[in-house]
Design a protein around this motif. Structure first.
Motif, PDB file in Angstrom:
ATOM      1  N   ALA A  91       0.831  -1.205   0.000  1.00 59.84           N
ATOM      2  CA  ALA A  91       0.000   0.000   0.000  1.00 59.84           C
ATOM      3  C   ALA A  91       0.866   1.256   0.000  1.00 59.84           C
ATOM      4  O   ALA A  91       0.571   2.238  -0.694  1.00 59.84           O
ATOM      5  CB  ALA A  91      -0.928  -0.008   1.211  1.00 59.84           C
ATOM      6  N   GLY A  92       1.951   1.240   0.785  1.00 59.01           N
ATOM      7  CA  GLY A  92       2.855   2.384   0.808  1.00 59.01           C
ATOM      8  C   GLY A  92       3.509   2.639  -0.539  1.00 59.01           C
ATOM      9  O   GLY A  92       3.675   3.797  -0.960  1.00 59.01           O
ATOM     10  N   LEU A  93       3.882   1.589  -1.240  1.00 62.80           N
ATOM     11  CA  LEU A  93       4.468   1.744  -2.573  1.00 62.80           C
ATOM     12  C   LEU A  93       3.462   2.364  -3.539  1.00 62.80           C
ATOM     13  O   LEU A  93       3.832   3.168  -4.409  1.00 62.80           O
ATOM     14  CB  LEU A  93       4.939   0.387  -3.087  1.00 62.80           C
ATOM     15  CG  LEU A  93       6.169  -0.191  -2.383  1.00 62.80           C
ATOM     16  CD1 LEU A  93       6.376  -1.653  -2.775  1.00 62.80           C
ATOM     17  CD2 LEU A  93       7.418   0.623  -2.705  1.00 62.80           C
ATOM     18  N   GLY A  94       2.188   2.009  -3.379  1.00 61.99           N
ATOM     19  CA  GLY A  94       1.163   2.628  -4.218  1.00 61.99           C
ATOM     20  C   GLY A  94       1.038   4.116  -3.968  1.00 61.99           C
ATOM     21  O   GLY A  94       0.853   4.906  -4.909  1.00 61.99           O
ATOM     22  N   VAL A  95       1.148   4.530  -2.707  1.00 63.64           N
ATOM     23  CA  VAL A  95       1.081   5.961  -2.377  1.00 63.64           C
ATOM     24  C   VAL A  95       2.256   6.705  -3.023  1.00 63.64           C
ATOM     25  O   VAL A  95       2.092   7.802  -3.581  1.00 63.64           O
ATOM     26  CB  VAL A  95       1.081   6.158  -0.848  1.00 63.64           C
ATOM     27  CG1 VAL A  95       1.253   7.637  -0.496  1.00 63.64           C
ATOM     28  CG2 VAL A  95      -0.205   5.614  -0.253  1.00 63.64           C
ATOM     29  N   LEU A  96       3.446   6.133  -2.975  1.00 62.88           N
ATOM     30  CA  LEU A  96       4.605   6.784  -3.581  1.00 62.88           C
ATOM     31  C   LEU A  96       4.471   6.880  -5.101  1.00 62.88           C
ATOM     32  O   LEU A  96       4.897   7.866  -5.712  1.00 62.88           O
ATOM     33  CB  LEU A  96       5.878   6.019  -3.209  1.00 62.88           C
ATOM     34  CG  LEU A  96       6.281   6.091  -1.733  1.00 62.88           C
ATOM     35  CD1 LEU A  96       7.533   5.257  -1.490  1.00 62.88           C
ATOM     36  CD2 LEU A  96       6.515   7.537  -1.305  1.00 62.88           C
ATOM     37  N   ALA A  97       3.880   5.863  -5.710  1.00 62.21           N
ATOM     38  CA  ALA A  97       3.630   5.941  -7.151  1.00 62.21           C
ATOM     39  C   ALA A  97       2.680   7.085  -7.474  1.00 62.21           C
ATOM     40  O   ALA A  97       2.844   7.791  -8.481  1.00 62.21           O
ATOM     41  CB  ALA A  97       3.057   4.613  -7.652  1.00 62.21           C
ATOM     42  N   ALA A  98       1.700   7.299  -6.606  1.00 62.31           N
ATOM     43  CA  ALA A  98       0.772   8.416  -6.805  1.00 62.31           C
ATOM     44  C   ALA A  98       1.490   9.766  -6.695  1.00 62.31           C
ATOM     45  O   ALA A  98       1.151  10.726  -7.402  1.00 62.31           O
ATOM     46  CB  ALA A  98      -0.366   8.335  -5.790  1.00 62.31           C
ATOM     47  N   VAL A  99       2.501   9.853  -5.818  1.00 67.02           N
ATOM     48  CA  VAL A  99       3.286  11.084  -5.705  1.00 67.02           C
ATOM     49  C   VAL A  99       4.025  11.367  -7.011  1.00 67.02           C
ATOM     50  O   VAL A  99       4.081  12.512  -7.484  1.00 67.02           O
ATOM     51  CB  VAL A  99       4.279  10.984  -4.527  1.00 67.02           C
ATOM     52  CG1 VAL A  99       5.244  12.171  -4.522  1.00 67.02           C
ATOM     53  CG2 VAL A  99       3.527  10.915  -3.205  1.00 67.02           C
ATOM     54  N   LEU A 100       4.599  10.348  -7.611  1.00 64.28           N
ATOM     55  CA  LEU A 100       5.257  10.526  -8.905  1.00 64.28           C
ATOM     56  C   LEU A 100       4.266  11.021  -9.952  1.00 64.28           C
ATOM     57  O   LEU A 100       4.603  11.874 -10.792  1.00 64.28           O
ATOM     58  CB  LEU A 100       5.882   9.207  -9.365  1.00 64.28           C
ATOM     59  CG  LEU A 100       7.106   8.701  -8.619  1.00 64.28           C
ATOM     60  CD1 LEU A 100       7.531   7.343  -9.168  1.00 64.28           C
ATOM     61  CD2 LEU A 100       8.259   9.695  -8.732  1.00 64.28           C
ATOM     62  N   LEU A 101       3.060  10.484  -9.919  1.00 70.25           N
ATOM     63  CA  LEU A 101       2.035  10.893 -10.874  1.00 70.25           C
ATOM     64  C   LEU A 101       1.693  12.369 -10.699  1.00 70.25           C
ATOM     65  O   LEU A 101       1.634  13.125 -11.682  1.00 70.25           O
ATOM     66  CB  LEU A 101       0.793  10.025 -10.692  1.00 70.25           C
ATOM     67  CG  LEU A 101      -0.452  10.428 -11.487  1.00 70.25           C
ATOM     68  CD1 LEU A 101      -0.169  10.428 -12.981  1.00 70.25           C
ATOM     69  CD2 LEU A 101      -1.611   9.494 -11.147  1.00 70.25           C
ATOM     70  N   VAL A 102       1.470  12.795  -9.464  1.00 72.68           N
ATOM     71  CA  VAL A 102       1.126  14.195  -9.200  1.00 72.68           C
ATOM     72  C   VAL A 102       2.251  15.118  -9.653  1.00 72.68           C
ATOM     73  O   VAL A 102       2.023  16.153 -10.300  1.00 72.68           O
ATOM     74  CB  VAL A 102       0.825  14.404  -7.702  1.00 72.68           C
ATOM     75  CG1 VAL A 102       0.674  15.884  -7.386  1.00 72.68           C
ATOM     76  CG2 VAL A 102      -0.444  13.647  -7.312  1.00 72.68           C
ATOM     77  N   ASN A 103       3.500  14.748  -9.359  1.00 75.49           N
ATOM     78  CA  ASN A 103       4.637  15.578  -9.764  1.00 75.49           C
ATOM     79  C   ASN A 103       4.744  15.681 -11.283  1.00 75.49           C
ATOM     80  O   ASN A 103       5.031  16.750 -11.835  1.00 75.49           O
ATOM     81  CB  ASN A 103       5.927  15.006  -9.182  1.00 75.49           C
ATOM     82  CG  ASN A 103       7.134  15.865  -9.488  1.00 75.49           C
ATOM     83  OD1 ASN A 103       7.227  17.023  -9.092  1.00 75.49           O
ATOM     84  ND2 ASN A 103       8.086  15.297 -10.209  1.00 75.49           N
ATOM     85  N   ALA A 104       4.501  14.571 -11.967  1.00 74.01           N
ATOM     86  CA  ALA A 104       4.598  14.573 -13.430  1.00 74.01           C
ATOM     87  C   ALA A 104       3.517  15.427 -14.071  1.00 74.01           C
ATOM     88  O   ALA A 104       3.694  15.926 -15.190  1.00 74.01           O
ATOM     89  CB  ALA A 104       4.512  13.144 -13.958  1.00 74.01           C
ATOM     90  N   LEU A 105       2.397  15.606 -13.390  1.00 70.40           N
ATOM     91  CA  LEU A 105       1.299  16.406 -13.932  1.00 70.40           C
ATOM     92  C   LEU A 105       1.499  17.907 -13.718  1.00 70.40           C
ATOM     93  O   LEU A 105       0.734  18.714 -14.258  1.00 70.40           O
ATOM     94  CB  LEU A 105      -0.024  15.971 -13.305  1.00 70.40           C
ATOM     95  CG  LEU A 105      -0.510  14.558 -13.680  1.00 70.40           C
ATOM     96  CD1 LEU A 105      -1.738  14.180 -12.862  1.00 70.40           C
ATOM     97  CD2 LEU A 105      -0.816  14.480 -15.174  1.00 70.40           C
ATOM     98  N   LEU A 106       2.497  18.289 -12.927  1.00 68.71           N
ATOM     99  CA  LEU A 106       2.768  19.708 -12.718  1.00 68.71           C
ATOM    100  C   LEU A 106       3.241  20.361 -14.015  1.00 68.71           C
ATOM    101  O   LEU A 106       3.865  19.705 -14.855  1.00 68.71           O
ATOM    102  CB  LEU A 106       3.849  19.894 -11.643  1.00 68.71           C
ATOM    103  CG  LEU A 106       3.502  19.448 -10.221  1.00 68.71           C
ATOM    104  CD1 LEU A 106       4.727  19.608  -9.316  1.00 68.71           C
ATOM    105  CD2 LEU A 106       2.324  20.233  -9.675  1.00 68.71           C
ATOM    106  N   PRO A 107       2.971  21.642 -14.211  1.00 67.70           N
ATOM    107  CA  PRO A 107       3.461  22.330 -15.418  1.00 67.70           C
ATOM    108  C   PRO A 107       4.981  22.231 -15.565  1.00 67.70           C
ATOM    109  O   PRO A 107       5.492  22.094 -16.675  1.00 67.70           O
ATOM    110  CB  PRO A 107       3.007  23.783 -15.199  1.00 67.70           C
ATOM    111  CG  PRO A 107       1.844  23.686 -14.264  1.00 67.70           C
ATOM    112  CD  PRO A 107       2.137  22.517 -13.370  1.00 67.70           C
ATOM    113  N   HIS A 108       5.685  22.288 -14.423  1.00 69.34           N
ATOM    114  CA  HIS A 108       7.137  22.137 -14.425  1.00 69.34           C
ATOM    115  C   HIS A 108       7.508  21.131 -13.336  1.00 69.34           C
ATOM    116  O   HIS A 108       7.707  21.504 -12.174  1.00 69.34           O
ATOM    117  CB  HIS A 108       7.826  23.483 -14.165  1.00 69.34           C
ATOM    118  CG  HIS A 108       7.477  24.535 -15.179  1.00 69.34           C
ATOM    119  ND1 HIS A 108       7.967  24.508 -16.459  1.00 69.34           N
ATOM    120  CD2 HIS A 108       6.666  25.623 -15.090  1.00 69.34           C
ATOM    121  CE1 HIS A 108       7.486  25.547 -17.135  1.00 69.34           C
ATOM    122  NE2 HIS A 108       6.689  26.235 -16.327  1.00 69.34           N
TER     123      HIS A 108
END
Length: 446
Positions: A91-108
């Motif tokens: 479950a923790g690894l899934g949360v970290l994957a979501a963090v990568l997703l949010v960062n990648a969606l940032l304009p920069h």
């Protein structure tokens, strides 16, 4: 016995062990999603920095969490419910994957979260892997250990081929955010599957994870030259010859950015080919020779890849490297699961995490640093030759590991007798009561 039955993998653990089957399916799902990030993360760092050292530095930031959490996770696996440890870390690894997703969606997209997540993934993987290995060792009967090792490697390599290959296409066509989204979804599905595993409570219910417990596991490993040899050979192979951090730059050097995903997948393809023809493993007793011979073949093939100026020839050598790594891995896994007492299995699995995970992290740093000094190809072939030399030296100084035979090794025979005694008492495969002699790290070395 037909030719196919002698060549194809032995599916007995899959057919007879429900928990093994659940773990196998869960592993496929995790691999398909997780390897998407394996390709996307270093590529994103390369795009943000353009630096080989910045990519190789992932190994540096992952090292400390891996060492600390791997050792602690080993002690935890011997005193906690192994199923619960696996579930929470997944479950923790899934949360970290979501963090990568949010960062990648940032304009920069920001660079620092990539290193923070890499460190977090390393730490959670270090916590999880000992529990996972210890659980498999408990549920698989002694005589099915080689077959289970082959099936697990087959599962891992299926994901390692499909994941990176698909990731290369996804990242090129839809960007890193889509790759991270698929990784997040994969972990979500994996959590659901992990919930269906049977509970695996610890036998040492009165103990707590401690430095003393870790020290007991280390003392047991230190007293066993066979185990020390497997750890050292794997560490040398990964430290000197792991090529992953160099792939984005090799693809550019060869004018073949389309081949990046295939470079990651080629090693796993070689491993998969060995796995698909692993019926012979059940008839092998000299697993120490597999460890040494496979690791030397890995190093030679990596050197060949470094000398290759053609992308297809490079991919061919990477396939050969994967085959050698798979052979060595089958030998290591079999030795570990045939010789280590269940009461120490988690702590020894923690040491295994260090041997086969710390090496790649340091290897990424070594590869990126040497590439910055001498060039990408030189970093590759010199590391391969250094691996061969190191494996040869270890084989010379640890002959007992090379001569390991499952039918004559005292620890292997002791573990077999314990499992057979447990099954005779009706405890089920691997659910045997651990005698004091098996749990004590002070047994006389075999």
């Amino acid at each position: 016995m037909s030719f196919l039955s002698q060549v194809l993998p032995d599916r007995t653990p899959w057919r007879t062990l429900p928990d093994f089957r659940r773990l196998w399916v869960q592993g496929v799902v995790t691999s398909l999603g997780g390897f998407m990030a394996v390709v996307a993360l270093p590529l994103q760092i390369k795009e943000l920095t353009g630096s080989p050292f910045a990519v190789g530095a992932m190994g540096l930031v992952e090292l400390v969490p891996l060492v600390v959490c791997g050792l602690y996770g080993g002690a935890l696996a011997d005193v906690a419910d192994r199923r619960r440890v696996i579930l929470l870390t997944e479950a923790g690894l899934g949360v970290l994957a979501a963090v990568l997703l949010v960062n990648a969606l940032l304009p920069h997209p920001l660079l620092w979260p990539l290193y923070v997540v890499a460190a977090g993934v390393s730490g959670l993987s270090g916590l999880q892997r000992p529990a996972l290995d210890a659980l498999i060792a408990r549920i698989v009967p002694h005589e099915q250990v080689p077959a289970a090792a082959a099936l697990n490697s087959l599962r891992a390599n299926l994901g390692a081929i499909a994941g990176p290959s698909l990731a290369g296409v996804v990242v090129a066509s839809a960007g890193t955010a889509t790759a991270y989204a698929l990784t997040t979804a994969g972990f979500a599905v994996s959590v659901v599957l992990c919930r269906r595993l049977s509970p695996a409570p610890a036998r040492n219910t009165d103990e707590r994870p401690s430095l003393r417990g870790i020290a007991e596991g280390a003392a047991y490993a230190w007293s066993r030259p066979v185990l020390l040899g497997t750890y050292a050979v794997d560490m040398a192979a990964m430290l000197f010859a792991v090529p992953d951090a160099l792939f984005p730059f090799l693809a550019d050097d060869l004018g073949a950015p389309w081949a990046l995903g295939f470079m990651y997948a080629a090693i796993s393809l070689g491993s998969l080919l060995v796995g698909l023809t692993s019926g012979w493993v059940a008839r092998v007793r000299a697993h120490g020779l597999l460890v040494v011979g496979g690791a030397a073949a890995w190093g030679l093939a990596i050197a060949g890849a470094g000398w290759s100026a053609n992308v297809w020839l490079l991919l061919f050598f990477l396939v050969l490297a994967g085959a050698g790594d798979m052979v060595s891995g089958l030998g290591r896994s079999t030795i570990w699961n045939q010789t280590i007492p269940d009461a120490l299995r988690g702590r020894l699995a923690g040491i295994e995490v260090l041997s086969f995970s710390t090496g790649p992290q340091l290897g990424q740093l070594r590869g990126g640093t040497v590439a910055g000094w001498t060039g990408t190809r030189t970093a590759l072939w010199s590391g391969g030759l250094a691996c061969v030399a190191a494996v040869g030296l270890l084989a010379a100084v640890l002959p007992k590991m090379v001569r390991y035979d499952a039918e004559t090794d005292a620890d292997a025979l002791r573990r077999r007798a314990e499992k057979q005694a447990g099954e005779h008492l009706g405890k089920g495969a691997g659910q045997f009561p651990v005698p004091p002699a098996a749990a004590a790290p002070t047994e006389e070395p075999a």
